[in-house]
Design a protein around this motif. Structure first.
Motif, short mmCIF file in Angstrom:
data_model
loop_
_atom_site.label_atom_id
_atom_site.label_comp_id
_atom_site.label_asym_id
_atom_site.label_seq_id
_atom_site.Cartn_x
_atom_site.Cartn_y
_atom_site.Cartn_z
N VAL A 48 -11.29 160.70 35.18
CA VAL A 48 -12.13 161.23 36.17
C VAL A 48 -13.64 161.00 35.65
N ASP A 49 -13.78 161.52 34.44
CA ASP A 49 -15.21 161.55 33.99
C ASP A 49 -15.91 160.35 33.46
N THR A 50 -15.04 159.11 33.59
CA THR A 50 -15.57 157.89 33.09
C THR A 50 -16.88 157.56 33.98
N PRO A 51 -17.63 157.06 33.50
CA PRO A 51 -18.86 156.75 34.51
C PRO A 51 -18.52 155.18 35.19
N TYR A 52 -17.48 154.63 35.13
CA TYR A 52 -17.19 153.49 35.54
C TYR A 52 -17.00 153.43 37.37
N GLY A 53 -17.90 152.56 37.88
CA GLY A 53 -17.77 152.60 39.33
C GLY A 53 -16.84 151.53 39.72
N ASP A 54 -16.58 150.56 38.51
CA ASP A 54 -15.96 149.64 38.89
C ASP A 54 -14.16 150.04 39.09
N PRO A 55 -13.36 149.84 40.11
CA PRO A 55 -12.11 150.07 40.05
C PRO A 55 -11.17 149.51 39.17
N TYR A 56 -11.46 148.35 38.74
CA TYR A 56 -10.72 147.33 37.79
C TYR A 56 -11.04 148.02 36.32
N ARG A 57 -12.04 148.40 36.06
CA ARG A 57 -12.41 149.20 34.69
C ARG A 57 -11.61 150.33 34.88
N ARG A 58 -11.56 150.93 35.73
CA ARG A 58 -11.05 152.50 35.75
C ARG A 58 -9.42 152.23 35.71
N PHE B 151 -7.22 152.33 42.74
CA PHE B 151 -6.09 151.33 43.46
C PHE B 151 -6.36 151.03 44.75
N GLU B 152 -6.74 151.98 45.72
CA GLU B 152 -6.81 151.48 47.26
C GLU B 152 -7.95 150.52 47.36
N LYS B 153 -9.04 150.79 46.54
CA LYS B 153 -10.27 150.03 46.53
C LYS B 153 -9.88 148.50 46.19
N ILE B 154 -8.99 148.43 45.10
CA ILE B 154 -8.57 147.22 44.57
C ILE B 154 -7.49 146.63 45.93
N LEU B 155 -6.74 146.92 46.36
CA LEU B 155 -6.06 146.69 47.45
C LEU B 155 -6.79 146.14 48.72
N MET B 156 -7.84 147.11 49.03
CA MET B 156 -8.76 146.64 50.17
C MET B 156 -9.53 145.19 49.67
N ALA B 157 -9.93 145.47 48.52
CA ALA B 157 -10.66 144.11 48.32
C ALA B 157 -9.71 142.79 48.26
N SER B 158 -8.51 142.86 47.80
CA SER B 158 -7.55 141.80 47.72
C SER B 158 -7.33 141.37 49.24
N PHE B 159 -7.22 142.35 50.17
CA PHE B 159 -6.83 142.09 51.65
C PHE B 159 -8.10 141.43 52.16
N ARG B 160 -9.34 141.74 51.97
CA ARG B 160 -10.31 141.04 52.61
C ARG B 160 -10.42 139.75 51.98
N GLN B 161 -10.17 139.42 50.58
CA GLN B 161 -10.28 138.01 50.27
C GLN B 161 -9.14 137.17 50.93
N ARG B 162 -7.95 137.85 51.05
CA ARG B 162 -6.65 137.00 51.75
C ARG B 162 -7.12 136.61 53.10
N LYS B 163 -7.77 137.56 53.90
CA LYS B 163 -8.32 137.33 55.02
C LYS B 163 -9.55 136.49 55.20
N LYS B 164 -10.23 136.46 54.25
CA LYS B 164 -11.28 135.42 54.20
C LYS B 164 -10.89 134.05 53.82
N THR B 165 -9.93 133.82 53.24
CA THR B 165 -9.25 132.55 52.63
C THR B 165 -8.40 131.90 53.84
N LYS B 166 -7.99 132.94 54.61
CA LYS B 166 -7.11 132.51 55.98
C LYS B 166 -8.28 131.76 56.93
N ILE B 167 -9.21 132.63 56.97
CA ILE B 167 -10.43 132.04 58.15
C ILE B 167 -11.02 130.87 57.55
#
Length: 238
Positions: A42-52, A89-105
């Protein structure tokens, strides 16, 4: 003299009195370390969900899920840590979904560009082709597959003439819905039947007989090819 000093109660008491704070501090430090470990998610200053979650940006889906499950087990019962892990985890899933959608477009854009850059005859040919909704494709595929299975089951008793007639009628019906012209629908449907029958008559004899059941006749195999042509014509032709 040394032995006497060590065995002296006063010396021993004073020695133990000086040792007790050390053990108290050690216990306090150990407790503080455990609390820090529990709170680190919780207290780690990482804003990056991958590092979290402790994974790289090119981590596979299995690695993402595995890291989530591992961390949830490590911090089980600590609500804030679990919420932090789930949020990352949810942030990473949303980022992956947006990337797949962008690739499809982008894929659709590239495909459209390829069509526009194709020769004129290809563009003219594609003007007669359309892609219907998936449910329409599946329903018509089921219909003609059923006709094929029906023909196979009755191959030992009679030929597939009745099933071919029903398939042709269904093809004409579907084409008439799109073209709003019964005459044009019949011409396209009958043409697809003839093209499929001729193609089957030319292709089927080249298939090794060892690959086919002994009860499958040339007429049956040709009708299966005709069903395919009828399905394609009434589904994808405008």
């Amino acid at each position: 003299m040394v032995a006497v000093s060590i065995s002296s109660p006063n010396f021993t008491t004073a020695f133990l009195g000086r040792k007790l704070p050390f053990w108290d501090n050690a216990r306090k430090q150990t407790t503080f370390s455990n609390v820090s470990c529990i709170r680190c998610a919780v207290d780690t200053p990482y804003g990056d969900p991958y590092r979290r979650l402790g994974i790289s940006r090119d981590a596979s889906e299995e690695e993402i899920w595995g890291s989530r499950q591992f961390l949830l087990q490590q911090y089980a019962g600590h609500e804030r840590s679990e919420e932090s892990i789930e949020a990352a985890f949810e942030k990473i899933l949303m980022a992956s979904f947006r990337q797949r959608k962008k690739t499809k477009i982008n894929l659709k854009s590239r495909l459209k560009k390829k069509v526009e850059e194709s020769p004129p005859w290809v563009q003219n040919l594609l003007n007669y082709v359309e892609l219907p909704p998936t449910d329409v494709i599946l329903r018509r595929l089921f219909l003609f597959a059923f006709m094929g299975g029906w023909s196979i089951m009755n191959s030992a008793e009679s030929g597939p003439a009745f099933q071919v007639a029903i398939s042709l009628a269904a093809c004409v019906y579907f084409l008439n819905e799109k073209t709003k012209s019964l005459g044009r629908a019949f011409i396209i449907g009958f043409g697809a039947l003839v093209a499929g029958w001729v193609s089957g008559s030319l292709v089927v004899p080249d298939i090794p007989s060892t690959l086919l059941p002994p009860t499958w006749t040339l007429e049956l195999l040709t009708s299966l090819v005709a069903y395919l042509f009828l399905f394609l014509s009434c589904t994808f032709l405008k």
